[in-house]
Design a protein around this motif. Sequence first.
Motif, mmCIF file in Angstrom:
data_model
loop_
_atom_site.group_PDB
_atom_site.id
_atom_site.type_symbol
_atom_site.label_atom_id
_atom_site.label_comp_id
_atom_site.label_asym_id
_atom_site.label_seq_id
_atom_site.Cartn_x
_atom_site.Cartn_y
_atom_site.Cartn_z
ATOM 1 N N UNK A 167 0.814 -1.209 0.000
ATOM 2 C CA UNK A 167 0.000 0.000 0.000
ATOM 3 C C UNK A 167 0.852 1.267 0.000
ATOM 4 N N UNK A 168 2.152 1.141 0.288
ATOM 5 C CA UNK A 168 3.003 2.330 0.387
ATOM 6 C C UNK A 168 3.920 2.504 -0.816
ATOM 7 N N UNK A 169 3.806 1.630 -1.806
ATOM 8 C CA UNK A 169 4.693 1.678 -2.969
ATOM 9 C C UNK A 169 4.140 2.609 -4.045
ATOM 10 N N UNK A 170 4.963 3.528 -4.517
ATOM 11 C CA UNK A 170 4.593 4.436 -5.594
ATOM 12 C C UNK A 170 4.429 3.630 -6.880
ATOM 13 N N UNK A 171 3.263 3.732 -7.554
ATOM 14 C CA UNK A 171 3.048 2.946 -8.773
ATOM 15 C C UNK A 171 4.000 3.288 -9.906
ATOM 16 N N UNK A 172 4.691 4.447 -9.812
ATOM 17 C CA UNK A 172 5.645 4.825 -10.847
ATOM 18 C C UNK A 172 6.995 4.144 -10.657
ATOM 19 N N UNK A 173 7.226 3.587 -9.485
ATOM 20 C CA UNK A 173 8.502 2.942 -9.191
ATOM 21 C C UNK A 173 8.597 1.586 -9.886
ATOM 22 N N UNK A 174 9.782 1.296 -10.410
ATOM 23 C CA UNK A 174 10.022 -0.005 -11.017
ATOM 24 C C UNK A 174 10.985 -0.792 -10.134
ATOM 25 N N UNK A 175 10.807 -2.092 -10.134
ATOM 26 C CA UNK A 175 11.628 -2.958 -9.286
ATOM 27 C C UNK A 175 12.308 -4.009 -10.153
ATOM 28 N N UNK A 176 13.386 -4.624 -9.692
ATOM 29 C CA UNK A 176 14.057 -5.661 -10.485
ATOM 30 C C UNK A 176 13.102 -6.798 -10.841
ATOM 31 N N UNK A 177 13.142 -7.224 -12.091
ATOM 32 C CA UNK A 177 12.277 -8.334 -12.500
ATOM 33 C C UNK A 177 12.613 -9.597 -11.714
ATOM 34 N N UNK A 178 13.870 -9.713 -11.303
ATOM 35 C CA UNK A 178 14.296 -10.878 -10.531
ATOM 36 C C UNK A 178 13.499 -11.007 -9.232
ATOM 37 N N UNK A 179 13.056 -9.871 -8.664
ATOM 38 C CA UNK A 179 12.245 -9.905 -7.449
ATOM 39 C C UNK A 179 10.892 -10.534 -7.719
ATOM 40 N N UNK A 180 10.294 -10.154 -8.860
ATOM 41 C CA UNK A 180 9.000 -10.726 -9.233
ATOM 42 C C UNK A 180 9.133 -12.228 -9.482
ATOM 43 N N UNK A 181 10.198 -12.620 -10.180
ATOM 44 C CA UNK A 181 10.421 -14.039 -10.453
ATOM 45 C C UNK A 181 10.618 -14.809 -9.149
ATOM 46 N N UNK A 182 11.375 -14.228 -8.229
ATOM 47 C CA UNK A 182 11.613 -14.878 -6.934
ATOM 48 C C UNK A 182 10.309 -15.057 -6.169
ATOM 49 N N UNK A 183 9.431 -14.075 -6.278
ATOM 50 C CA UNK A 183 8.129 -14.164 -5.611
ATOM 51 C C UNK A 183 7.316 -15.316 -6.189
ATOM 52 N N UNK A 184 7.325 -15.435 -7.508
ATOM 53 C CA UNK A 184 6.599 -16.533 -8.151
ATOM 54 C C UNK A 184 7.184 -17.893 -7.756
ATOM 55 N N UNK A 185 8.496 -17.977 -7.744
ATOM 56 C CA UNK A 185 9.137 -19.240 -7.388
ATOM 57 C C UNK A 185 8.852 -19.621 -5.942
ATOM 58 N N UNK A 186 8.849 -18.619 -5.055
ATOM 59 C CA UNK A 186 8.534 -18.884 -3.654
ATOM 60 C C UNK A 186 7.079 -19.298 -3.491
ATOM 61 N N UNK A 187 6.214 -18.675 -4.276
ATOM 62 C CA UNK A 187 4.792 -19.004 -4.224
ATOM 63 C C UNK A 187 4.554 -20.435 -4.695
ATOM 64 N N UNK A 188 5.289 -20.816 -5.772
ATOM 65 C CA UNK A 188 5.154 -22.186 -6.268
ATOM 66 C C UNK A 188 5.653 -23.184 -5.220
ATOM 67 N N UNK A 189 6.757 -22.832 -4.569
ATOM 68 C CA UNK A 189 7.344 -23.724 -3.565
ATOM 69 C C UNK A 189 6.449 -23.853 -2.334
ATOM 70 N N UNK A 190 5.628 -22.810 -2.079
ATOM 71 C CA UNK A 190 4.744 -22.847 -0.903
ATOM 72 C C UNK A 190 3.740 -23.979 -1.001
ATOM 73 N N UNK A 191 3.330 -24.300 -2.249
ATOM 74 C CA UNK A 191 2.443 -25.440 -2.478
ATOM 75 C C UNK A 191 1.188 -25.444 -1.626
ATOM 76 N N UNK A 192 0.518 -24.287 -1.539
ATOM 77 C CA UNK A 192 -0.663 -24.193 -0.692
ATOM 78 C C UNK A 192 -1.917 -24.818 -1.302
ATOM 79 N N UNK A 193 -1.817 -25.320 -2.505
ATOM 80 C CA UNK A 193 -2.993 -25.932 -3.117
ATOM 81 C C UNK A 193 -2.991 -25.737 -4.620
#
Length: 338
Positions: free
Chosen positions: A42-68
């Motif tokens: 909620x505090x992130x400026x929508x104009x800010x860009x972040x490393x794509x590697x962060x997004x990929x890491x989030x997806x990989x962590x989400x896949x590893x979580x295996x919540x269903x």
Amino acid sequence: MHQNTHWDTVSSAACRDLVATCRSLGLMSQRKLDALGLDDPESVDPNIRIPESTLVALWQALEAAGKGPGIGLEVGQTINPAAKGLLASWVSQASNLREALTIFIQNIALMNPSESWTFTEHAGTCLLTFRLDQNKGYPDIAIERSMSAMTAWARALSNHNFPIREAGFIFAEPEYSEPFKSIFCEQLVFNADENYVRFDAALLSLPIVSSSELLKILIEKQARQSLKALQKSTPIEQKVQTHIRERFASGKAVTISTVCSDLAMSRQTLYRQLKQQETDFQSLVEAVRKREALALIQAGIDASAISLSLGYKDTSSFYKAFKRWFGTTPKAYSAEIS
């Protein structure tokens, strides 16, 4: 040390939306989110860009979580108005779905340059295809999310059930097929050549319920300023392919001279920069033709029309190229997928 360019980044909204959804659905713990170095969405400026590697890491962590099963699909169906970035805000002010889709496709770099969408129309049917650069490390659930989100946004923006005729995915059929059917349709194709959805082209005329011409003008101005900053660091290979696609789409000739004129550089400079990326102009023309030919043939477009639209001198030349690419003729390929 490698420094991130704009082309190595994604919109913070692309990550913020995912973080907020994961948090609300209880898919990942706050500890895991913190470990990825993600701030409060909620505090992130929508104009800010972040490393794509962060997004990929989030997806990989989400896949590893295996919540269903169907996590990607579920995330895609969860729309968070507070997580809108420039592109989503711009799209939301379009007059109808056709304009919204066009804005989205042409300006996808605002959100994630690793995504690519195309759509073609034929005989009252629209074919919308999606590609995600999985060489970056994105898992299949990221594809599920993007495809699912596209249908969710189409339905939310138009306040219409937006029925899908057929949907295809490049990965094998997962054990959980029911969520796919409820989100897309009964007619599903897995291990497809491309990710795609087919629907009635008339649906593109549906009006956007949140449309505002004034807001669209204001947001577009800001979005184009952001695009200019992105394009300054866009790889030359991507710039050339964009030029080629645009020239084909407008029915204009594609030559190295038109590229040099468009990019305001000499042939020697273009040659040198492409060589540094281990490619050349003709290879890029070939790559674009191959992708566009596949999308058009899947849309049911006649081979002679495809040949003309892709700048071939005659249909015979296109047939030879198609057989070299796919090991079969356009007619045989059409018969296989029909």
